[in-house]
Design a protein around this motif. Structure first.
Motif, mmCIF file in Angstrom:
data_model
loop_
_atom_site.group_PDB
_atom_site.id
_atom_site.type_symbol
_atom_site.label_atom_id
_atom_site.label_comp_id
_atom_site.label_asym_id
_atom_site.label_seq_id
_atom_site.Cartn_x
_atom_site.Cartn_y
_atom_site.Cartn_z
ATOM 1 N N SER A 1 45.300 39.353 40.658
ATOM 2 C CA SER A 1 44.027 39.584 39.972
ATOM 3 C C SER A 1 44.270 39.712 38.468
ATOM 4 C CB SER A 1 43.362 40.841 40.520
ATOM 5 O OG SER A 1 44.248 41.922 40.396
ATOM 6 N N GLY A 2 45.385 40.347 38.086
ATOM 7 C CA GLY A 2 45.697 40.490 36.665
ATOM 8 C C GLY A 2 45.894 39.149 35.983
ATOM 9 N N SER A 3 46.407 38.150 36.759
ATOM 10 C CA SER A 3 46.672 36.848 36.148
ATOM 11 C C SER A 3 45.399 36.123 35.743
ATOM 12 C CB SER A 3 47.490 35.977 37.106
ATOM 13 O OG SER A 3 46.710 35.644 38.225
ATOM 14 N N ILE A 4 44.239 36.573 36.256
ATOM 15 C CA ILE A 4 42.985 35.967 35.801
ATOM 16 C C ILE A 4 42.101 37.019 35.134
ATOM 17 C CG2 ILE A 4 42.908 33.963 37.315
ATOM 18 C CD1 ILE A 4 41.142 35.618 39.205
ATOM 19 N N GLY A 5 42.726 38.100 34.688
ATOM 20 C CA GLY A 5 42.007 39.077 33.873
ATOM 21 C C GLY A 5 41.138 40.053 34.640
ATOM 22 N N MET A 6 41.349 40.191 35.956
ATOM 23 C CA MET A 6 40.557 41.170 36.715
ATOM 24 C C MET A 6 41.374 42.455 36.843
ATOM 25 S SD MET A 6 39.317 38.479 39.582
ATOM 26 C CE MET A 6 38.203 39.468 40.520
ATOM 27 N N GLY A 7 41.261 43.310 35.856
ATOM 28 C CA GLY A 7 42.131 44.480 35.783
ATOM 29 C C GLY A 7 41.846 45.544 36.825
ATOM 30 N N THR A 8 40.579 45.684 37.208
ATOM 31 C CA THR A 8 40.206 46.789 38.111
ATOM 32 C C THR A 8 40.922 46.711 39.464
ATOM 33 O OG1 THR A 8 38.049 46.535 37.114
ATOM 34 C CG2 THR A 8 38.199 48.068 38.944
ATOM 35 N N ALA B 1 49.977 31.257 35.454
ATOM 36 C CA ALA B 1 50.227 32.583 36.027
ATOM 37 C C ALA B 1 49.605 32.702 37.408
ATOM 38 C CB ALA B 1 49.671 33.658 35.107
ATOM 39 N N LEU B 2 48.439 32.113 37.560
ATOM 40 C CA LEU B 2 47.720 32.152 38.837
ATOM 41 C C LEU B 2 48.559 31.506 39.952
ATOM 42 C CD1 LEU B 2 44.741 32.742 39.872
ATOM 43 C CD2 LEU B 2 44.341 30.320 39.552
ATOM 44 N N ILE B 3 49.094 30.335 39.657
ATOM 45 C CA ILE B 3 49.880 29.601 40.663
ATOM 46 C C ILE B 3 51.200 30.319 40.957
ATOM 47 C CG2 ILE B 3 51.107 27.432 41.104
ATOM 48 C CD1 ILE B 3 48.901 26.053 39.480
#
Lengths: 195, 368
Positions: free
Chosen positions: B117-124, B353-355
């Motif tokens: 999730s962090g790799s696409i900016g979803m920090g929560t 980063a996602l992959i």
């Protein structure tokens, strides 16, 4: 498995782990046979062990079935001094990086693999580090400095010795003091009795 | 600007990976034309260190091969030694080991969720999942004394018995996870942003997946049902009921959904373990000359299913107390090189980063 047993002498290590000893020259043929006629289609690992007392490296090509239920080790013994091994990366592309790793760690040359450049070490010169004749201590002494430690750093062994001696001295003093005290008390009692 | 490539290095410091590794990218605009993996930032020479150590000495460092999930390493090491000397362990020890493996699997998936999730900016999501991972680490601390590195699974069994009431506390935690998983669905797995970013990205060619040695979610995300726990069962996995979840999108989203389903399966396995674990049995087999344990002149290959796929160990003994050779092949070696270098070609820079994260690459186990 029966097809392999017809052609090779198969050692059974356990119910699901087998091994075959083969010569280096028949490595490619054996792998082509395995991949085209049997279910052992996946190269999972190339493990190398250095048997310096026999002057050989043993390469273990671990093959796994498509169902991932059995493993087969192809064992190839090669000489420790620079014997060239054919690459298997044509049939199994994952072998490219495995061979690069072994080239760096043991110095084994894989003929046909043109990616044998640096893997985990950078610009390593001299004897490859995983060979058993590589002297780790000598390498460390040549390339690294030992830290002196803090200014108040003490030699542990000397310090333990000093403390033990101190404790012994203290104990002796205490015993002496106790003895004198006891003697004095005794003398005082004798004087009292006599008087 | 045509045909002019720009070279950039992605990493070695990047949230897309656990540890340090860099990918050299040749870019045409935002599109990757060539990718080359570089490791070496975490080389600690474990395999060389182990050659100079006895079993009990080497045991303390094998778990350090991989930070996110040290337990499959301990398991492989223990099983390789047991296989070489022909040591059988008790059923109770086997059940405890399965419990450790599954707890470690859930913890690793939670850590992955934070990274993915962090790799696409979803920090929560990461804040939540790392908190939940800590709840498992609390139990690990109670059981083994260590939070991240446990040094618990030892050849011959496990180091100590379960503390009083441990299974009850584990059961409560599983109930908590059952309630928490739907919340993860709404915040992450069913999230429209994640779906849009992950669907159709990092598509693996299904036909070459098996032959090229891809493992874990890379296979199961292509609809190929392979899991060492089922295909080549060890411990007591053959006595337990669990599904091997598959999705056939071959993309990042499918791999994420496989992991989501695997958390549920691990919970299922842990509940069975709590129910079936024998109340009595030797925790550790009596080993003569425990500290000077001699390995016969023989070799073995063992594998177990980690949270990221098959983890293999080759071990050879030479009749002495020292381990002659131990070589590690984690899922990351093939995923980080053969697979990643191919998958990144023609992808966008923002998807790297996602992959990477979806393949569960852990650099320390590549360079050992």
């Amino acid at each position: 498995m029966d097809m392999i047993k017809e052609r090779y002498e198969v050692g059974e290590k356990s119910k699901r782990l087998f091994e075959i000893d083969i010569a280096k020259d028949s490595l490619i043929d054996t792998i082509s046979f395995l991949m085209s006629h049997t279910d052992f289609i996946t190269l999972s690992m190339i493990a190398c062990a250095d048997w310096i007392e026999d002057e050989i490296f043993v390469l273990n090509y671990v093959f796994t079935t498509s169902n991932r239920d059995k493993n087969l080790m192809l064992k190839v013994s090669i000489s420790r001094d620079g014997e060239v091994v054919p690459t298997v990366s044509i049939s199994s592309p994952q072998a490219e990086v495995m061979e690069r790793d072994l080239h760096e760690m043991y110095g084994i040359v894989f003929d046909g693999n043109d990616t044998l450049y640096d893997f985990a070490l950078e610009g390593w010169e001299g004897m490859p580090p995983l060979r058993r004749d590589f002297d780790t201590l000598e390498y460390v002494n040549e390339n690294f400095d030992f830290k002196g430690g803090r200014d108040d750093n003490k030699d542990v062994k000397a310090e333990v010795k000093r403390r033990k001696a101190e404790a012994k001295k203290l104990k002796a003093l205490k015993t002496e003091a106790n003895e004198t005290e006891a003697n004095e008390a005794k003398e005082a009692e004798e004087v009292k009795n006599n008087g | 600007m045509d045909n002019k490539l720009i070279k950039i290095y992605h990493g070695p410091q990047h949230p897309g990976i656990t540890g340090n590794m860099s990918v050299e990218l040749d870019l045409l605009g935002e599109t990757i034309k060539r990718a080359r993996t570089h490791v070496g930032y975490l080389h600690r020479g474990f395999e060389k260190l182990i050659e100079r150590r006895t079993v009990i000495q080497a045991f303390t460092i094998v778990c350090r091969l991989c930070v996110p999930e040290p337990d499959p390493n301990e398991e492989n090491f223990a099983r390789a030694v047991e296989g070489l000397v022909g040591l059988e362990i008790s059923d109770r020890a086997k059940y405890i080991r399965v419990m450790v493996q599954e707890m470690s699997r859930i913890a690793a998936q939670m850590l992955w969720m934070g990274g993915q999730s962090g790799s696409i900016g979803m920090g929560t999501v990461g804040q939540w999942s790392l908190y939940d991972r800590d709840l498992i680490l609390d139990l690990f601390e109670e059981l083994t004394g260590g939070r991240v590195y446990h040094m618990y699974t030892y050849p011959g069994g496990v180091r100590r018995d379960l503390p009083d009431g441990f299974l009850g506390r584990l059961s409560e935690l599983l109930d908590y996870f059952d309630k928490k998983l739907p919340k993860y669905d709404s915040i992450f797995f069913d999230n429209a942003t994640f779906k849009q970013r992950a669907m159709g990205v990092g598509v693996i060619c299904k036909d070459e997946a098996l032959q090229n040695g891809y493992v874990g979610q890379a296979l199961r995300g292509c609809g190929i049902k392979r899991d060492v726990r089922r295909d080549n069962p060890y411990l007591v996995y053959d006595k337990l009921e669990f599904e091997i979840p598959t999705y056939d999108g071959c993309d990042v989203y499918s791999r994420a959904m496989v992991r989501r389903a695997e958390i549920k399966e691990s919970i299922k396995i842990l509940r069975q373990v709590i129910e079936q674990m024998p109340a009595e049995g030797l925790i550790m087999q009596k080993i003569p000359k425990h500290r000077k344990f001699k390995l016969p002149k023989d070799d073995i290959y063992v594998a177990s299913e980690s949270a990221r796929g098959e983890f293999g160990y080759y071990m050879a003994g030479d009749g002495s107390e020292k381990i002659r050779r131990m070589q590690v092949k984690g899922p990351s070696l093939i995923h980080g090189y053969t697979l990643l270098e191919n998958l990144l070609v023609d992808e966008e820079l923002s998807n790297v980063a996602l992959i990477m994260n979806s393949l569960g690459i852990c650099p320390p186990e590549i360079e050992r």
